[in-house]
Design a protein around this motif. Structure first.
Motif, mmCIF file in Angstrom:
data_model
loop_
_atom_site.group_PDB
_atom_site.id
_atom_site.type_symbol
_atom_site.label_atom_id
_atom_site.label_comp_id
_atom_site.label_asym_id
_atom_site.label_seq_id
_atom_site.Cartn_x
_atom_site.Cartn_y
_atom_site.Cartn_z
ATOM 1 N N GLU A 54 1.895 8.610 3.703
ATOM 2 C CA GLU A 54 0.530 8.061 3.671
ATOM 3 C C GLU A 54 0.458 6.747 4.426
ATOM 4 O O GLU A 54 -0.583 6.370 4.963
ATOM 5 C CB GLU A 54 0.077 7.884 2.227
ATOM 6 N N SER A 63 -6.716 12.687 0.476
ATOM 7 C CA SER A 63 -5.494 12.789 1.252
ATOM 8 C C SER A 63 -4.481 13.710 0.566
ATOM 9 O O SER A 63 -4.263 13.634 -0.645
ATOM 10 C CB SER A 63 -4.875 11.407 1.447
ATOM 11 N N TRP A 83 -0.412 -1.777 -0.054
ATOM 12 C CA TRP A 83 0.392 -0.891 -0.869
ATOM 13 C C TRP A 83 1.643 -1.599 -1.370
ATOM 14 O O TRP A 83 2.048 -2.637 -0.856
ATOM 15 C CB TRP A 83 0.782 0.355 -0.078
ATOM 16 N N ARG A 141 -1.803 5.673 -7.429
ATOM 17 C CA ARG A 141 -1.133 6.070 -6.181
ATOM 18 C C ARG A 141 -1.981 5.645 -4.975
ATOM 19 O O ARG A 141 -3.201 5.796 -4.967
ATOM 20 C CB ARG A 141 -0.922 7.588 -6.148
ATOM 21 N N TYR A 142 -1.320 5.131 -3.939
ATOM 22 C CA TYR A 142 -2.017 4.623 -2.762
ATOM 23 C C TYR A 142 -2.497 5.763 -1.867
ATOM 24 O O TYR A 142 -1.792 6.760 -1.657
ATOM 25 C CB TYR A 142 -1.100 3.712 -1.940
ATOM 26 N N SER A 143 -3.709 5.604 -1.339
ATOM 27 C CA SER A 143 -4.259 6.590 -0.422
ATOM 28 C C SER A 143 -5.267 5.916 0.504
ATOM 29 O O SER A 143 -6.107 5.139 0.053
ATOM 30 C CB SER A 143 -4.947 7.730 -1.169
ATOM 31 N N LYS A 144 -5.161 6.209 1.795
ATOM 32 C CA LYS A 144 -6.139 5.688 2.751
ATOM 33 C C LYS A 144 -7.405 6.518 2.751
ATOM 34 O O LYS A 144 -8.478 6.046 3.103
ATOM 35 C CB LYS A 144 -5.528 5.658 4.162
ATOM 36 N N SER A 182 -1.324 13.607 1.189
ATOM 37 C CA SER A 182 -0.068 12.864 1.020
ATOM 38 C C SER A 182 -0.259 11.618 0.165
ATOM 39 O O SER A 182 0.445 10.631 0.327
ATOM 40 C CB SER A 182 0.504 12.488 2.389
ATOM 41 N N LYS A 183 -1.210 11.656 -0.752
ATOM 42 C CA LYS A 183 -1.511 10.516 -1.611
ATOM 43 C C LYS A 183 -0.266 10.051 -2.356
ATOM 44 O O LYS A 183 0.415 10.842 -3.001
ATOM 45 C CB LYS A 183 -2.606 10.897 -2.599
#
Length: 359
Positions: free
Chosen positions: A192, A184, A160, A177-180, A186-187
């Motif tokens: 996150e 999610s 990220w 946008r970062y997402s695990k 909370s992307k």
């Protein structure tokens, strides 16, 4: 509760308070796996029939033999209610806590099963279910900063980035946008990546309903039942003898009953620290009650030291053909099992859902 009793019994064994036949798999002898230590039949969920033992081996006369092919590993296949001698001499705790050889036989339907004779449960009286909450105070005080998926050629060590210019772009040229996780909630937020403050609040599921948290109880009630009727179903013919002896059966039953009492009192002595924020303290000293076949009862008190003496005396009274060999049998994990654990570690996670086998 049975698992806690087994661990308490294992602790008593390691402190040399009791003597037992013991089987173990030595992962601590494999480079890189020292943290796993030694896994015994009192650690393994399925005891003598656990896949950890099935997929381990013992060196006999310089030759590797898988555990099921050894004399100790083969006792389950030959065992039955009419002849539990082999299991009694190799892994007597399996006759107390139960065992099911579901993977070692041709089919689960004909697999050897021994029902548990010791049942223990703790229930809460007057339970009120709470709500699960979450909060976190971030010492870095990271605010509401957008988190993006970092381009592979952009500077940085993490997947990220907080720098928009270093972010991976979508076909429209917008930073991703970062997402695990794909869905999610909370992307693209610091939470996150486990940073930032989390405002104290009730946790909710995907539908917005509060997630159940802990419970508050008026008091907890611990009940333990050691079934002597269950023990009396077992028979213990002495190897090399064609005669069945009621006296030998009685002596073996006595040993198993004493072993069960040793497990119960070992847990009582160690205390009831069940999990985080769940520590139970007895209101008074525990007592046992013998319930006869006619329903009459008789109470007695027994502590861990007394149970250990009772077990030793019962073992000393066994006939030679039923005496325990207390020299520990140590196995090593097969290369296949070692590689399985290594690959699982590299992929970074336990299996989320699996079958739960038990007796």
């Amino acid at each position: 509760q049975a698992n806690r009793m087994e661990l308490a019994l294992l602790d008593a064994y390691r402190r040399k308070k009791v003597e037992l036949p013991m089987l173990s798999v030595r992962f601590d002898r494999i480079p890189g796996f020292e943290n796993l230590g030694e896994i015994t039949v009192l650690d393994a969920p399925h005891r003598l029939a656990d896949a950890i033992f099935r997929d381990s081996y013992r060196k006999i006369d310089g030759e590797k033999r898988l555990f099921p092919e050894t004399s100790e590993g083969g006792v389950l296949r030959r065992a039955s209610l009419a002849n539990a001698t082999g299991v009694f001499k190799v892994c007597p705790t399996a006759l107390i806590f139960g065992v099911w050889d579901s993977t070692g036989s041709v089919s689960a339907e004909v697999a050897t099963k021994f029902a548990r004779t010791l049942v223990s449960e703790i229930i809460g009286i007057g339970a009120v279910v709470g709500k699960k909450t979450a909060s976190r105070i971030d010492p870095l005080q990271i605010g509401s900063v957008p988190i993006y998926q970092r381009r592979e050629d952009a500077p940085g060590e993490c997947e990220w980035t907080a720098v928009e210019e270093d972010a991976e772009k979508n076909p429209k040229g917008e930073p991703i946008r970062y997402s695990k996780k794909e869905k999610s909630q909370s992307k693209g937020k610091p939470s996150e990546i486990n940073h930032g403050n989390v405002t104290p609040d009730i946790m909710r599921d995907d539908r917005g309903a509060p997630i159940a948290g802990g419970v508050t109880v008026d008091y907890a009630l611990h009940t333990v039942v050691l079934s002597l009727a269950g023990l009396r179903k077992l028979r213990f013919p002495v190897p090399g003898s064609s005669d069945f002896s009621d006296d030998d059966d009685h002596k073996a039953w006595t040993v198993l009953a004493a072993l069960g009492l040793a497990a119960i009192t070992a847990q009582q002595e160690g205390g009831y620290d069940l999990r985080s924020r769940c520590f139970l303290v007895p209101e008074s000293r525990s007592s046992f009650e013998i319930v006869a076949t006619d329903g009459s009862t008789r109470s007695f008190v027994l502590d861990a030291a007394g149970a250990c003496r009772l077990l030793k005396d019962a073992c000393d009274d066994l006939p030679d053909g039923l005496k325990w060999d207390t020299k520990k049998v140590e196995l090593l994990p097969t290369d296949s099992l070692v590689k399985l654990v290594r690959v699982s570690r590299e992929r970074g996670g336990n299996e989320e859902a699996g079958s739960a086998e038990g007796a």
